[in-house]
Design an enzyme around this catalytic site. Structure first.
Site, PDB file in Angstrom:
ATOM      1  N   SER A  54     -39.915 -25.009  85.501  1.00  0.00           N
ATOM      2  CA  SER A  54     -39.951 -23.946  84.499  1.00  0.00           C
ATOM      3  C   SER A  54     -40.754 -22.737  84.982  1.00  0.00           C
ATOM      4  O   SER A  54     -40.397 -22.128  85.980  1.00  0.00           O
ATOM      5  CB  SER A  54     -40.501 -24.519  83.177  1.00  0.00           C
ATOM      6  OG  SER A  54     -40.134 -23.726  82.087  1.00  0.00           O
ATOM      7  N   ASP A 183     -34.396 -27.142  80.495  1.00  0.00           N
ATOM      8  CA  ASP A 183     -35.743 -27.038  81.057  1.00  0.00           C
ATOM      9  C   ASP A 183     -36.197 -28.300  81.797  1.00  0.00           C
ATOM     10  O   ASP A 183     -36.080 -29.416  81.275  1.00  0.00           O
ATOM     11  CB  ASP A 183     -36.706 -26.740  79.907  1.00  0.00           C
ATOM     12  CG  ASP A 183     -38.129 -26.534  80.367  1.00  0.00           C
ATOM     13  OD1 ASP A 183     -38.351 -25.700  81.254  1.00  0.00           O
ATOM     14  OD2 ASP A 183     -39.028 -27.224  79.838  1.00  0.00           O
TER      15      ASP A 183
END
Length: 290
Positions: A54, A183
């Protein structure tokens, strides 16, 4: 944005230990990665390989492209200095609900296009393909339908980073090689387990932290969603650490900040200064061992 050459007095790939660096996810708190990377530059040490999840993949992509950490600091503080500057960039998304990015609500999920947003905020000089990086990088995303973490390390760099940062409810999932990705923090919030025997030392920077507030205060829907995610990700990290942890684990004291507190960039970076010194001491100790 012109960049000065990165200070380079030694190389973990030449004569010294080969250091694998894992940069964890955590939204705006991941800006704390920048001072920690400055520790490498100021000691003249170059990581052998970087793995990021991320925000860790975003910062890692810029750093591995050859942009010194000090320049990343200057750029970040400049971009997020004023709300107006952020909104002017977000305005370019036009049809996206850009204003919701800074004030999200549970009833009105933002679902922005991650790659478009990434292109608006990355500094000049960030590579577009993995093969153009100065330091090898893997961006960790989550395969939505298999539920497994995937380390993306070839092809379109920005597509891979977009997949790694596709936080549910904030960004739309990203398709990479016909696989739907979200994610990376869902499965690997601190990706220190992606290094093999070619690495001598593994260093990891954890920027997740736990929800913070008065014990009796009921969180807002927004705080509840992201706070619950923090709890889950910390549980994943704790479980990983019971098996085999990194040789160096740095946890900046940034508990006061939330996932989307990018407008508090200066305060986040300042709060991470002690972590920079901690990383320096750990690296110096490691170098003496070798």
């Amino acid at each position: 944005m012109a960049h000065k050459p990165r200070p380079h007095h030694g190389d973990s790939t030449i004569g010294g230990p080969r250091i694998g660096l894992a940069l964890g996810g955590g939204g705006a708190r991941g800006l704390a990665h920048i001072p920690v990377l400055e520790a490498f530059d100021e000691l003249g040490i170059r990581p052998y390989r970087v793995v990021g999840t991320s925000i860790g993949a975003i910062v890692g992509a810029a750093y591995c492209s050859g942009i010194p950490a000090a320049d990343l600091r200057d750029y970040t503080l400049s971009v997020f200095k004023h709300r107006g500057e952020v909104l002017s960039r977000l305005w370019k998304l036009r049809r996206e609900r850009f204003s919701d990015l800074l004030t999200p609500s549970l009833g009105n999920p933002v679902q922005l296009n991650a790659q478009k947003l990434l292109d608006l905020f990355l500094p000049e000089g960030v590579a577009t393909d993995f093969k153009d990086l100065e330091i090898p990088l893997s961006a960790v995303a989550t395969d939505f339908y298999s539920g497994k973490a995937v380390a993306l390390s070839s092809g379109d760099l920005r597509l891979a980073v977009s997949a790694s940062m596709a936080i549910p409810m904030v960004f739309r999932p990203v398709v990479v090689d016909k696989r739907v990705m979200v994610d990376g923090g869902v499965t690997e919030p601190l990706p220190f387990g992606f290094f093999g025997k070619d690495v001598d030392v593994v260093a990891a920077v954890d920027v997740i932290n736990m929800p913070r507030g008065d014990a009796g205060r009921v969180p807002t829907p927004y705080e509840s969603i992201f706070g619950s995610t923090q709890i889950l990700m910390q549980s994943v990290i704790a479980d990983r650490l019971t098996h085999k942890g990194p040789d160096i684990l740095i946890r900046p004291n940034i508990t006061l900040f939330r996932v989307l507190d990018f407008l508090k960039a200066r305060a986040i970076v300042r709060a991470a200064e002690p972590a920079k010194d901690e990383m320096k001491r750990a690296l110096e100790t490691t170098l003496r061992r070798f």
